[in-house]
Design an enzyme around this catalytic site. Structure first.
Site, PDB file in Angstrom:
ATOM      1  N   SER A  16       0.833  -1.211   0.000  1.00 24.56           N
ATOM      2  CA  SER A  16       0.000   0.000   0.000  1.00 24.56           C
ATOM      3  C   SER A  16       0.868   1.262   0.000  1.00 24.56           C
ATOM      4  O   SER A  16       0.475   2.286  -0.570  1.00 24.56           O
ATOM      5  CB  SER A  16      -0.979   0.003   1.173  1.00 24.56           C
ATOM      6  OG  SER A  16      -0.308   0.173   2.395  1.00 24.56           O
ATOM      7  N   ARG A  68      22.910 -13.844   3.929  1.00 24.50           N
ATOM      8  CA  ARG A  68      22.278 -12.519   3.782  1.00 24.50           C
ATOM      9  C   ARG A  68      23.074 -11.653   2.812  1.00 24.50           C
ATOM     10  O   ARG A  68      22.520 -10.901   2.015  1.00 24.50           O
ATOM     11  CB  ARG A  68      22.209 -11.802   5.138  1.00 24.50           C
ATOM     12  CG  ARG A  68      21.136 -12.338   6.056  1.00 24.50           C
ATOM     13  CD  ARG A  68      21.004 -11.479   7.320  1.00 24.50           C
ATOM     14  NE  ARG A  68      20.039 -12.045   8.238  1.00 24.50           N
ATOM     15  CZ  ARG A  68      18.724 -11.809   8.215  1.00 24.50           C
ATOM     16  NH1 ARG A  68      18.218 -10.976   7.338  1.00 24.50           N
ATOM     17  NH2 ARG A  68      17.914 -12.382   9.081  1.00 24.50           N
ATOM     18  N   ASN A 110      13.561   4.196   4.415  1.00 29.76           N
ATOM     19  CA  ASN A 110      12.703   3.137   4.945  1.00 29.76           C
ATOM     20  C   ASN A 110      11.530   3.779   5.663  1.00 29.76           C
ATOM     21  O   ASN A 110      11.657   4.879   6.203  1.00 29.76           O
ATOM     22  CB  ASN A 110      13.485   2.269   5.938  1.00 29.76           C
ATOM     23  CG  ASN A 110      12.645   1.128   6.494  1.00 29.76           C
ATOM     24  OD1 ASN A 110      11.883   0.492   5.758  1.00 29.76           O
ATOM     25  ND2 ASN A 110      12.761   0.864   7.785  1.00 29.76           N
ATOM     26  N   HIS A 112       8.755   3.067   8.762  1.00 31.55           N
ATOM     27  CA  HIS A 112       8.548   2.181   9.909  1.00 31.55           C
ATOM     28  C   HIS A 112       7.281   2.610  10.658  1.00 31.55           C
ATOM     29  O   HIS A 112       7.079   3.807  10.898  1.00 31.55           O
ATOM     30  CB  HIS A 112       9.763   2.249  10.840  1.00 31.55           C
ATOM     31  CG  HIS A 112       9.617   1.321  11.999  1.00 31.55           C
ATOM     32  ND1 HIS A 112       9.723  -0.044  11.879  1.00 31.55           N
ATOM     33  CD2 HIS A 112       9.319   1.554  13.300  1.00 31.55           C
ATOM     34  CE1 HIS A 112       9.508  -0.607  13.051  1.00 31.55           C
ATOM     35  NE2 HIS A 112       9.265   0.345  13.929  1.00 31.55           N
ATOM     36  N   ASP A 148      16.425   0.012  11.989  1.00 31.15           N
ATOM     37  CA  ASP A 148      15.544   1.173  12.168  1.00 31.15           C
ATOM     38  C   ASP A 148      16.213   2.294  12.957  1.00 31.15           C
ATOM     39  O   ASP A 148      15.567   2.992  13.747  1.00 31.15           O
ATOM     40  CB  ASP A 148      14.227   0.742  12.865  1.00 31.15           C
ATOM     41  CG  ASP A 148      13.440  -0.263  12.036  1.00 31.15           C
ATOM     42  OD1 ASP A 148      13.471  -0.161  10.801  1.00 31.15           O
ATOM     43  OD2 ASP A 148      12.811  -1.152  12.622  1.00 31.15           O
ATOM     44  N   GLU A 177       1.394   6.954   6.960  1.00 28.79           N
ATOM     45  CA  GLU A 177       2.538   6.484   6.159  1.00 28.79           C
ATOM     46  C   GLU A 177       2.365   6.916   4.709  1.00 28.79           C
ATOM     47  O   GLU A 177       3.307   7.373   4.054  1.00 28.79           O
ATOM     48  CB  GLU A 177       2.642   4.954   6.230  1.00 28.79           C
ATOM     49  CG  GLU A 177       2.988   4.433   7.596  1.00 28.79           C
ATOM     50  CD  GLU A 177       3.224   2.918   7.591  1.00 28.79           C
ATOM     51  OE1 GLU A 177       3.765   2.388   6.620  1.00 28.79           O
ATOM     52  OE2 GLU A 177       2.859   2.268   8.588  1.00 28.79           O
TER      53      GLU A 177
HETATM   54  C1  GAR Z   1       3.847  -0.786   6.761  1.00 27.29           C
HETATM   55  O1  GAR Z   1       3.078  -0.493   7.917  1.00 27.29           O
HETATM   56  C2  GAR Z   1       5.311  -0.523   7.024  1.00 27.29           C
HETATM   57  O2  GAR Z   1       5.542   0.588   7.831  1.00 27.29           O
HETATM   58  C3  GAR Z   1       5.699  -1.801   7.741  1.00 27.29           C
HETATM   59  O3  GAR Z   1       5.056  -2.808   7.013  1.00 27.29           O
HETATM   60  C4  GAR Z   1       3.835  -2.292   6.484  1.00 27.29           C
HETATM   61  C5  GAR Z   1       3.821  -2.568   4.987  1.00 27.29           C
HETATM   62  O4  GAR Z   1       2.588  -2.205   4.441  1.00 27.29           O
HETATM   63  N1  GAR Z   1       7.122  -1.966   7.755  1.00 27.29           N
HETATM   64  C6  GAR Z   1       7.766  -2.490   8.794  1.00 27.29           C
HETATM   65  O5  GAR Z   1       7.220  -2.905   9.788  1.00 27.29           O
HETATM   66  C7  GAR Z   1       9.260  -2.539   8.616  1.00 27.29           C
HETATM   67  N2  GAR Z   1       9.903  -2.909   9.836  1.00 27.29           N
HETATM   68  P1  GAR Z   1       2.424  -2.094   2.864  1.00 27.29           P
HETATM   69  O6  GAR Z   1       3.022  -3.369   2.258  1.00 27.29           O
HETATM   70  O7  GAR Z   1       0.912  -2.068   2.684  1.00 27.29           O
HETATM   71  O8  GAR Z   1       3.104  -0.853   2.393  1.00 27.29           O
END
Ligand code: GAR
Length: 218
Positions: A16, A68, A110, A112, A148, A177
């Site tokens: 998203s 990795r 990134n 978060h 992070d 976000e």
């Molecule tokens: C989002 O809330 C993002 O901030 C989080 O994963 C979700 C992805 O949503 N990321 C983390 O937690 C990274 N540590 P999306 O795929 O719908 O953008």
């Protein structure tokens, strides 16, 4: 149009945030276009979103690599091949090694779902609820070699309500976000983000009122 710089977006799930970036790009709100979408998961819906926009996709499965670092080298090669000027991690749920971080110095953002440095890692909204904070939110930051922990570009806060669940809080955060990620990308390409140690100074805008959410119930 084609002279616009290109960004690479890395997703592991729904995508998203990728969608918010694509929409902002289509509306001309960010001076760049998404040139490639990469996922470590072939089933990530973010890949489908990219295809719908005619954007090239690449699957790099972390399980195909012995370490990795080997996985990261493949990611670096793929991103370099796209000519991307900025890498945007958008729900990319892999910890990246210095191999990756050093390949694109100060060129990786990134997002978060917490107000860093609180609640880093993979369960930001759950940890915020369990801790009992009254506000949480989201953070766009430059990637460094920690988890992070890189310099913070933009944050937005949302309230935490007594009847929140992990899902309701995560959804409230996600709205923000989608607003602040394109904002950070725009500032990056406007050349206005100056990294000074841990701090990021935003040139030309000492106070940015849009940093705060407008509608807590959105
Ligand atoms: C989002 O809330 C993002 O901030 C989080 O994963 C979700 C992805 O949503 N990321 C983390 O937690 C990274 N540590 P999306 O795929 O719908 O953008």
């Amino acid at each position: 149009m084609s002279e616009q710089p290109v960004i690479a977006v890395l997703v592991s799930g729904s995508g998203s945030n990728l969608q918010a970036i694509l929409d902002a790009s289509l509306r001309g709100e960010i001076p760049c276009r998404v040139g490639i979408v990469i996922s470590n998961k072939p089933e990530a819906y973010g890949l489908e979103r990219a295809r719908k926009h005619g954007i090239p996709t690449e699957v790099v499965r972390h399980t195909d690599f012995p370490s990795r670092e080997a996985f990261d080298r493949k990611l670096v090669e793929t991103i370099r091949g796209s000519g991307a000027a900025l890498v945007c991690l958008a729900g990319f749920m892999r910890v990246l090694t210095p191999v990756f971080v050093r390949a694109f110095p100060n060129r990786i953002l990134n997002i978060h779902p917490a107000l860093l440095p609180s609640f880093p890692g993979t369960h930001g909204p759950k940890q915020a609820l369990e801790y009992g904070v009254r506000f949480s939110g989201c953070t766009v930051h430059f990637l460094d070699e920690g988890v992070d922990s890189g310099p913070i570009v933009v944050q937005a806060a949302v309230p935490v309500y007594d009847d929140d669940t992990e899902e309701s809080l995560a959804a409230r955060i996600l709205v923000q976000e989608h607003r602040i990620y394109p904002m950070a990308i725009r500032l990056f390409f406007q050349g206005r983000l100056k990294i000074e140690g841990r701090r990021v100074r935003i040139e030309g805008e000492p106070r940015i009122p849009e940093f705060f959410h407008r509608n807590p119930d959105a």
